[in-house]
Scaffold this active site. Structure first.
Site, PDB file in Angstrom:
ATOM      1  N   HIS A 195       0.913  -1.083  -0.085  1.00 56.14           N
ATOM      2  CA  HIS A 195       0.022  -0.034  -0.166  1.00 56.14           C
ATOM      3  C   HIS A 195       0.981   1.234  -0.100  1.00 56.14           C
ATOM      4  CE1 HIS A 195      -3.675  -2.269   1.910  1.00 56.14           C
ATOM      5  NE2 HIS A 195      -3.348  -2.756   0.629  1.00 56.14           N
ATOM      6  N   HIS A 238      -7.507  -0.233   3.475  1.00 54.69           N
ATOM      7  CA  HIS A 238      -6.622  -0.382   2.255  1.00 54.69           C
ATOM      8  C   HIS A 238      -6.748   0.611   1.363  1.00 54.69           C
ATOM      9  CE1 HIS A 238      -6.033  -4.785   3.586  1.00 54.69           C
ATOM     10  NE2 HIS A 238      -6.667  -4.201   4.784  1.00 54.69           N
TER      11      HIS A 238
HETATM   12  C1  LIG Z   1      -0.621  -7.575  -4.006  1.00 56.75           C
HETATM   13  C2  LIG Z   1      -1.587  -6.592  -3.677  1.00 56.75           C
HETATM   14  C3  LIG Z   1      -2.477  -6.718  -3.109  1.00 56.75           C
HETATM   15  C4  LIG Z   1      -3.476  -5.478  -2.743  1.00 56.75           C
HETATM   16  N1  LIG Z   1      -4.758  -5.941  -2.063  1.00 56.75           N
HETATM   17  C5  LIG Z   1      -5.509  -4.948  -1.798  1.00 56.75           C
HETATM   18  C6  LIG Z   1      -6.796  -5.024  -1.236  1.00 56.75           C
HETATM   19  O1  LIG Z   1      -7.126  -5.954  -1.019  1.00 56.75           O
HETATM   20  N2  LIG Z   1      -7.715  -4.004  -0.976  1.00 56.75           N
HETATM   21  C7  LIG Z   1      -7.238  -2.675  -1.374  1.00 56.75           C
HETATM   22  O2  LIG Z   1      -7.900  -1.812  -1.228  1.00 56.75           O
HETATM   23  N3  LIG Z   1      -6.004  -2.368  -1.873  1.00 56.75           N
HETATM   24  C8  LIG Z   1      -5.215  -3.331  -2.159  1.00 56.75           C
HETATM   25  N4  LIG Z   1      -4.006  -3.177  -2.706  1.00 56.75           N
HETATM   26  C9  LIG Z   1      -3.470  -1.802  -3.001  1.00 56.75           C
HETATM   27  C10 LIG Z   1      -4.122  -1.080  -4.030  1.00 56.75           C
HETATM   28  O3  LIG Z   1      -4.132  -2.027  -5.204  1.00 56.75           O
HETATM   29  C11 LIG Z   1      -3.291   0.045  -4.766  1.00 56.75           C
HETATM   30  O4  LIG Z   1      -3.180   0.975  -3.659  1.00 56.75           O
HETATM   31  C12 LIG Z   1      -3.740   0.826  -5.915  1.00 56.75           C
HETATM   32  O5  LIG Z   1      -4.052  -0.073  -6.954  1.00 56.75           O
HETATM   33  C13 LIG Z   1      -2.849   1.819  -6.171  1.00 56.75           C
HETATM   34  O6  LIG Z   1      -3.525   2.556  -7.371  1.00 56.75           O
HETATM   35  P1  LIG Z   1      -2.649   3.477  -8.081  1.00 56.75           P
HETATM   36  O7  LIG Z   1      -3.674   3.901  -9.116  1.00 56.75           O
HETATM   37  O8  LIG Z   1      -1.869   4.387  -7.535  1.00 56.75           O
HETATM   38  O9  LIG Z   1      -1.672   2.971  -8.849  1.00 56.75           O
HETATM   39  P2  LIG Z   1      -1.826   1.372  -9.754  1.00 56.75           P
HETATM   40  O10 LIG Z   1      -3.025   0.454  -9.523  1.00 56.75           O
HETATM   41  O11 LIG Z   1      -0.378   0.561  -9.599  1.00 56.75           O
HETATM   42  O12 LIG Z   1      -1.738   1.889 -11.047  1.00 56.75           O
HETATM   43  C14 LIG Z   1      -0.538   2.457 -11.926  1.00 56.75           C
HETATM   44  C15 LIG Z   1      -0.911   2.095 -13.311  1.00 56.75           C
HETATM   45  O13 LIG Z   1       0.057   2.892 -14.260  1.00 56.75           O
HETATM   46  C16 LIG Z   1       0.458   1.931 -15.200  1.00 56.75           C
HETATM   47  N5  LIG Z   1       1.805   2.481 -15.707  1.00 56.75           N
HETATM   48  C17 LIG Z   1       2.757   2.413 -15.028  1.00 56.75           C
HETATM   49  N6  LIG Z   1       3.941   2.976 -15.819  1.00 56.75           N
HETATM   50  C18 LIG Z   1       3.330   3.415 -16.770  1.00 56.75           C
HETATM   51  C19 LIG Z   1       3.856   4.146 -17.962  1.00 56.75           C
HETATM   52  N7  LIG Z   1       5.034   4.427 -18.234  1.00 56.75           N
HETATM   53  N8  LIG Z   1       2.850   4.606 -18.979  1.00 56.75           N
HETATM   54  C20 LIG Z   1       1.548   4.323 -18.724  1.00 56.75           C
HETATM   55  N9  LIG Z   1       0.954   3.468 -17.775  1.00 56.75           N
HETATM   56  C21 LIG Z   1       1.976   3.061 -16.902  1.00 56.75           C
HETATM   57  C22 LIG Z   1       0.404   0.530 -14.488  1.00 56.75           C
HETATM   58  O14 LIG Z   1       0.470  -0.413 -15.651  1.00 56.75           O
HETATM   59  C23 LIG Z   1      -0.799   0.629 -13.831  1.00 56.75           C
HETATM   60  O15 LIG Z   1      -2.010   0.105 -14.518  1.00 56.75           O
HETATM   61  C24 LIG Z   1      -2.916  -4.231  -3.117  1.00 56.75           C
HETATM   62  C25 LIG Z   1      -1.826  -4.167  -3.998  1.00 56.75           C
HETATM   63  C26 LIG Z   1      -1.023  -5.301  -4.085  1.00 56.75           C
HETATM   64  C27 LIG Z   1       0.361  -4.706  -5.056  1.00 56.75           C
END
Ligand SMILES: Cc1cc2nc3c(=O)[nH]c(=O)nc-3n(C[C@H](O)[C@H](O)[C@H](O)COP(=O)(O)OP(=O)(O)OC[C@H]3O[C@@H](n4cnc5c(N)ncnc54)[C@H](O)[C@@H]3O)c2cc1C
Length: 259
Positions: A195, A238
């Site tokens: 997270h 989360h």
């Molecule tokens: C194993 C695991 C289990 C989890 N379980 C839970 C849970 O049960 N409940 C919960 O609430 N949270 C959970 N989380 C946390 C939650 O998934 C994250 O906090 C959330 O997805 C973060 O969202 P975000 O948009 O910040 O980043 P991300 O979801 O990481 O999105 C980033 C996106 O940017 C894309 N990207 C990266 N670089 C580039 C680039 N150069 N060009 C274009 N696109 C790019 C990636 O492919 C990705 O799709 C979990 C995380 C993990 C890793």
């Protein structure tokens, strides 16, 4: 055992990738949890909150930040500690999550006081960033997490749990005194628990913030941040639902700006 026994961990990974898949990684884990205020975990909760304030007032807190933290980052950290001290002494404010999923009993610190960093690689700005978690850099985080072990033990010692034949496997009965508990916590802790957040916080620039409340990056044209990095503090939950909310809000802001 997945955290403490390398052989078992490797066997479990192999079993997961086998066809058909098997082993502990195929188990669906618990979907119940309690969210605990510090007051429910330790009677020292007020002392811990006042230590946070003391760290901030004396300047000690800044020494726990990553080396080279700018004055603005220090200012933001001190402001955050003020908010966090109030959270830690509030008996209705959850700062710790304890899921029930069978053994081992685990807990997640939802309001860490330690801070890490994400920096460009000075040798190659296009390379992967240099990430430092800073786990337990602020020693009060250890005080909080270590106090969770006696609480778990008292829960698992209740007649209800005893009747189910609960046996302590982690930390294990040999881990008793405070120093042993802290050493076990240090070894068993998973940094970030997947997270990670708050590296481009929505806060004033003079407090180390990176984006304003329009999600625009200070000092850069045409760039908004809409992900977990713009949170200024880890939410008491989360992170994914909050990320959806950030995405929805970003869409609204952009639509309004364009129209
Ligand atoms: C194993 C695991 C289990 C989890 N379980 C839970 C849970 O049960 N409940 C919960 O609430 N949270 C959970 N989380 C946390 C939650 O998934 C994250 O906090 C959330 O997805 C973060 O969202 P975000 O948009 O910040 O980043 P991300 O979801 O990481 O999105 C980033 C996106 O940017 C894309 N990207 C990266 N670089 C580039 C680039 N150069 N060009 C274009 N696109 C790019 C990636 O492919 C990705 O799709 C979990 C995380 C993990 C890793």
């Amino acid at each position: 055992m997945l955290f403490t026994n390398e052989t078992y961990l490797q066997e479990s990974i192999e079993a997961f990738y086998a066809t058909p898949s098997g082993g502990p990684y195929t188990l669906s884990l618990g979907n119940t949890a309690v969210y605990l205020p510090l007051a429910n975990i330790t009677t020292s909760y007020k002392d811990i909150a006042s230590s946070v304030r003391q760290q901030a007032a004396s300047g000690e807190a800044a020494s726990y930040l990553p080396a080279g933290a700018s004055r603005s980052v220090v200012n933001g950290y001190l402001a955050q500690l003020k908010v966090l001290a109030a959270a830690l002494e509030n008996p209705t404010y959850p700062i710790f999550e304890a899921p029930f999923q069978g053994p081992p009993g685990v807990g997640f610190l939802l309001k860490p006081l330690s801070r890490g960093s994400v920096l460009l690689d000075p040798e190659d700005h296009d390379a992967e960033p240099v990430i430092t978690y800073g786990t337990f850099e602020n020693p009060l985080d250890m005080d909080i997490v270590a106090s969770f072990v006696p609480l778990m033990r008292s829960v698992y010692s209740t007649p209800t749990m005893r009747a189910m034949g609960v046996v302590e496997t982690a930390p294990g009965p040999e881990v008793q005194d405070d120093e042993q508990i802290r050493e076990w916590v240090r070894d068993a802790t998973v940094a970030s628990f997947q997270h990670p957040c708050c590296t481009a916080a929505m806060m004033p620039r003079e407090m180390g913030g990176v984006v304003g409340n329009d999600l625009k990056v200070f000092g850069v044209k045409g760039l908004r941040v809409a992900d977990a990095s713009m949170m200024s503090l880890l939410p008491g939950t989360h992170t994914s639902a909050t990320c959806y909310a950030i995405g929805e809000k970003a869409a609204d802001i952009i639509i309004q700006a364009w129209s």
